[in-house]
Design an enzyme around this catalytic site. Structure first.
Site, PDB file in Angstrom:
ATOM      1  N   LYS A 111     -16.232  24.887 -37.419  1.00  0.00           N
ATOM      2  CA  LYS A 111     -15.885  23.989 -38.272  1.00  0.00           C
ATOM      3  C   LYS A 111     -17.061  23.485 -39.175  1.00  0.00           C
ATOM      4  O   LYS A 111     -16.999  23.459 -40.376  1.00  0.00           O
ATOM      5  CB  LYS A 111     -14.831  23.144 -37.869  1.00  0.00           C
ATOM      6  N   LYS A 194      -9.313  37.530 -36.064  1.00  0.00           N
ATOM      7  CA  LYS A 194      -8.071  36.501 -35.775  1.00  0.00           C
ATOM      8  C   LYS A 194      -7.237  36.605 -36.925  1.00  0.00           C
ATOM      9  O   LYS A 194      -7.818  36.106 -38.205  1.00  0.00           O
ATOM     10  CB  LYS A 194      -8.913  35.370 -35.367  1.00  0.00           C
ATOM     11  N   LYS A 197      -4.930  31.675 -41.657  1.00  0.00           N
ATOM     12  CA  LYS A 197      -4.429  31.363 -43.021  1.00  0.00           C
ATOM     13  C   LYS A 197      -5.654  31.382 -43.775  1.00  0.00           C
ATOM     14  O   LYS A 197      -5.840  32.023 -45.101  1.00  0.00           O
ATOM     15  CB  LYS A 197      -3.917  30.115 -43.194  1.00  0.00           C
TER      16      LYS A 197
END
Ligand code: TRP
Length: 329
Positions: A111, A194, A197
């Site tokens: 992140k 993966k 979204k």
């Protein structure tokens, strides 16, 4: 009877990765266990969602939980931010969570790379909050996908550390659970590892059949294998991985055989894949359409779920405060 806790971050509508990695198992666990299933809207704040979307996202996920078969009579279904005991225990547990171990978590590093302008403290302590979600109900089993394995490991570390520090046998050490199978990771349709979204390679539970056909048709392929029994490139392996969860073994064997003999026709494979995905999603989509907008029902579920979750959370928090030495005057 064991205690089960799990949740999904509410960042938008749920996709096949959420379904096969987690949600499908939530549903299967409801009969045999005391289950707490929640919507992780506090965790969603780590990526700074638009306040106008926060509630919509929670509502979508709640609708999809119910549409997938979650039963409010059997399980406590609630919104994480409705349980104020969670942030309090999170504060207490953060006193026993160390900078170094938090900073080296894979999800944090990922992140931090993806949003370099928003490396907030909530991202760093994401694992503490997740651990609290679980231990606040003293859960033993946590149905999650493969990407959550490290967070579960940290949850066990935090639980054990608390027990050792205060000399108690209080928190159980919970384990990831997937009915004896390997933890699942559903890949994206674009050859990436993966389905997600933010990756934009998703099939949503709410997608209609035409949309699903279109998305599958666009999945990355190539000219086909040139030698028998070749190793599949990732983007082809990914299609087989999805096929394995939505189709029957004989269908999978058929296409494996076709691959091995270099007779595979991707057009056929994709048609089959789309048809089998549609078989899984159609009943869920129909229920989404039926529940969507039934605000009175959603309100009832969320209110009753919060009551059940609060009861268990309040008991734990009270005991933890005592263990840590807080006393009333
Ligand atoms: N981190 C999980 C995810 O991204 C969501 C989550 C938050 C969770 N708290 C949890 C999952 C507790 C299981 C148990 O999918």
């Amino acid at each position: 009877m064991e205690t089960v806790v799990s949740g999904i971050r509410s960042t938008g509508q749920l996709h096949l990765g959420n379904y096969f990695g987690a949600l499908r198992n939530f549903i299967k666990m409801q009969d045999e266990n005391q289950c707490y299933f929640f919507i992780a809207d506090l965790h969603a704040l780590t990526t700074h969602p638009d306040p106008k979307m926060l509630h919509t996202n929670v509502k979508d996920v709640l609708t999809e939980y119910l549409a997938a078969g979650m039963d409010p009579e059997k399980s406590a279904i609630y919104i994480q931010s409705d349980i104020h005991e969670i942030p309090e225990l999170y504060l207490l547990m953060n006193m026993h969570a160390y900078m170094g171990e938090l900073a080296k978590t894979t999800s944090f590093k990922e992140k931090a790379r993806k949003q370099p302008n928003n490396v907030n403290a909530g991202l760093l302590t994401y694992p503490t909050l997740m651990a609290v979600d679980i231990i606040i109900h003293k859960a033993n089993k946590v149905p999650v996908g493969k990407d959550q394995e490290q967070h579960l490991e940290m949850t066990r570390t935090f639980a054990r550390r608390f027990n050792n520090f205060y000399g108690v046998e209080y928190f159980p050490e919970p384990t990831a659970y997937n009915f004896g199978e390997n933890l699942i990771k559903i890949p994206g349709l674009d050859g990436s590892g993966k389905m997600g979204k933010s990756e934009g390679n998703c099939i949503y539970l709410s997608d209609d059949p035409k949309t699903i056909e279109k998305k599958v048709k666009k999945a990355l392929t190539d000219q086909g294998p040139t030698a028998p029994n070749s190793v599949k490139p990732d983007y082809i392996e990914n299609l087989f991985t999805i096929l394995k969860v939505v189709s029957t073994p004989d269908v999978v064997d058929y296409y494996e055989e076709k691959w091995n003999t270099c007779e595979i026709r991707y057009g056929d494979l994709k048609k089959q894949l789309a048809a089998d995905i549609i078989k899984v999603t159609t009943p869920i989509r129909e229920r989404i359409l039926a529940i969507q907008g039934d605000d009175a029902y959603l309100h009832k579920v969320a209110t009753e779920g919060a009551e059940k979750a609060r009861e268990s959370a309040a008991k734990t928090l009270k005991e933890v405060r005592e263990i840590m030495g807080f006393k009333a005057f």
